[in-house]
Write an enzyme that holds these catalytic residues in place. Structure first.
Site, PDB file in Angstrom:
ATOM      1  N   ASP A 113     -57.817 -12.489  11.230  1.00  0.00           N
ATOM      2  CA  ASP A 113     -59.187 -12.989  11.021  1.00  0.00           C
ATOM      3  C   ASP A 113     -60.107 -11.862  10.584  1.00  0.00           C
ATOM      4  OD1 ASP A 113     -58.586 -12.031  13.531  1.00  0.00           O
ATOM      5  OD2 ASP A 113     -59.995 -13.296  14.602  1.00  0.00           O
TER       6      ASP A 113
ATOM      7  N   LYS B 154     -51.636 -11.990  13.815  1.00  0.00           N
ATOM      8  CA  LYS B 154     -52.514 -12.695  14.754  1.00  0.00           C
ATOM      9  C   LYS B 154     -51.894 -12.559  16.140  1.00  0.00           C
ATOM     10  CE  LYS B 154     -56.102 -15.313  15.427  1.00  0.00           C
ATOM     11  NZ  LYS B 154     -57.366 -14.643  15.601  1.00  0.00           N
TER      12      LYS B 154
ATOM     13  N   TYR C  36     -42.942 -21.458   7.463  1.00  0.00           N
ATOM     14  CA  TYR C  36     -42.371 -21.916   6.199  1.00  0.00           C
ATOM     15  C   TYR C  36     -40.884 -22.250   6.302  1.00  0.00           C
ATOM     16  CZ  TYR C  36     -46.386 -20.922   3.289  1.00  0.00           C
ATOM     17  OH  TYR C  36     -47.605 -20.947   2.707  1.00  0.00           O
TER      18      TYR C  36
END
Ligand code: NAD
Length: 412
Positions: free
Chosen positions: A279, A225, A158
């Protein structure tokens, strides 16, 4: 001090003493009405919030609302969408609440929401997600979800560091990486950069741990992740554990300790620090929602997960949120300005109302926050709802935005 704002004659402002807010009983709170449906939901939210304070404290604690401007109304008053007055007022008064702001597509300026978060250094986006009994939900046991998400607000992908395919910068970077590091990137690639720092990670996780301790929450889950992005997402996990170990060693334990040393029973006054891959976490919040409590994550995954969790308990129309920094907190509706419903007195004001309840908690006025949540629960359980819930609940009564607010006040 302000160019075009009229400071309320009554009430006083929050002061920060030794890093802690000192909240007067009659406190001035700036508000931004917002664009589109903003005026409708702001009117309804203020009605409910004022009534909850009156009901709870009988005039001993109250809010003096102070209108400040952003978006379309600011454009009309100042000729610009985010005037200095607005930023100055939020910095000065420490706590503010806002309706949604429209971001014109391709209009040449960045989202006002993103700008506000950056200029005020509101580094944590905090979203409590829990089920209000009676709300329509797509899952079987929505009541199992009761989490508070702390999403990092200032970095990750971002940061806006990206260049289009074929640009001078993209070509230069591709060439540099090939030459210096023997890294092959296709010529026709766009390039984006994902910075995650120790500083920003630690201040976010620190805030999440403090929240968990003061709100007697059981665990903090660092979601990342890191198996793929080791030095950004993986580092987020490592720095998260580090801040717990270094600054909260006497009040935090690991998941291994919980099961190895304490037989799965959390000792009084402690919180568990654990981590999950992003995930897997998306499955976990669906299948084992009750195993999670406070959740801390980097910006992009935080964006996805907070909407996914909100969907499980009735959607964005009912999900509250705030952007919080070290001194300043800006509470807001999490949905957008829904321009097609503007001025129709139709939409669900719950998101902004619950953000107001969150604001009460932040001010130390938890009884008033409970008053709002309980009255809203009773209203929804009696199936008096706005159009978005009405179409999903059999036998429900359809109310306008303002009528729904009135019904909540009635149920206090
Ligand atoms: P949106 O959230 O405004 O609306 C999408 C749809 O969700 C609406 O058409 C409506 O069906 C439903 N909806 C939204 N709020 C609702 C409510 N309170 N009650 C019932 N239904 C509701 O999203 P969008 O259409 O993608 O965005 C519109 C504008 O809002 C854009 O300019 C966008 O940039 C902006 N936006 C602002 C914020 C913010 O201020 N925090 C957040 C998201 C989007």
């Amino acid at each position: 001090m302000f160019e075009r704002l009229t400071i309320p004659q009554k009430g006083s402002r929050i002061q920060i003493k030794a890093g802690e807010p000192v909240v007067p009983d009659h406190v001035i709170v700036p508000f931004i009405e917002g664009d589109g449906i903003g005026p409708d939901i702001t009117r309804s939210a203020q009605r409910v919030l004022n009534a909850a304070l009156e009901k709870t404290y009988h005039g001993k604690k109250k809010i003096e609302w102070f209108e400040i401007f952003a978006g379309g109304k600011a454009q009309a008053v100042y000729g610009e969408p985010l005037p200095k007055d607005t930023v100055r007022a939020i910095l000065e008064y420490k706590v503010a609440i806002k309706g949604p702001l429209t971001t014109p597509v391709g209009g040449g300026f960045r989202s006002l929401n993103v700008t506000l978060r950056q200029v005020l250094d509101l580094y944590a986006c905090v979203r409590p997600v829990r089920y209000i009994a009676g709300s329509p939900s797509p899952v079987k046991e929505p009541q199992k979800m009761d989490v508070v998400i702390f999403r990092e607000n200032t970095e990750d992908v971002y940061s806006g560091i990206e260049w289009p395919r074929g640009s001078r910068e993209a070509r230069a970077l591709i060439g540099y990486l090939a030459k210096e590091y023997k890294v092959a990137i296709r010529e026709d690639s766009g390039i984006g950069i994902k910075p995650i720092s120790e500083y920003a990670t630690k201040r976010l996780v620190r805030m999440a741990i403090r929240y968990a301790l003061t709100h007697r929450r059981r665990s903090i889950t660092l979601v990342h992740k890191g198996n793929i992005m080791k030095y950004t997402e993986g580092a987020f996990r490592d720095w998260g554990y580090e801040v717990a170990r270094e600054e909260f060693f006497d009040v935090t334990i690991s998941e291994e300790e919980l099961y190895g040393t304490y037989n799965g029973r959390l000792p009084e006054g402690k919180v568990v620090i654990k981590d999950r891959l992003a995930d897997s976490m998306f499955q976990q919040v669906l299948t084992r929602a009750d195993e999670y409590d406070v959740i801390a994550l980097p910006n992009l995954n935080g964006d996805y997960l907070s909407d996914a969790c909100a969907a499980q308990v009735g959607g964005l129309g009912i999900a509250p949120g705030a952007n919080i920094g070290d001194e300043v907190a800006l509470f807001e509706a999490t949905h957008g300005s829904a321009p097609k419903y503007a001025g129709q007195d139709k939409v669900n004001p719950s998101s902004l109302i619950l953000s107001g309840a969150m604001m009460f908690e932040h001010l130390g006025w938890a009884e008033a926050a409970n008053c709002v949540i309980e009255a809203m629960t009773r209203t929804i359980q009696s199936k008096q709802v706005t159009y978005d819930f009405h179409r999903q609940l059999e036998g429900a009564t359809l109310l306008k935005c303002s009528e729904f607010a009135q019904a909540i006040v009635h149920h206090m």
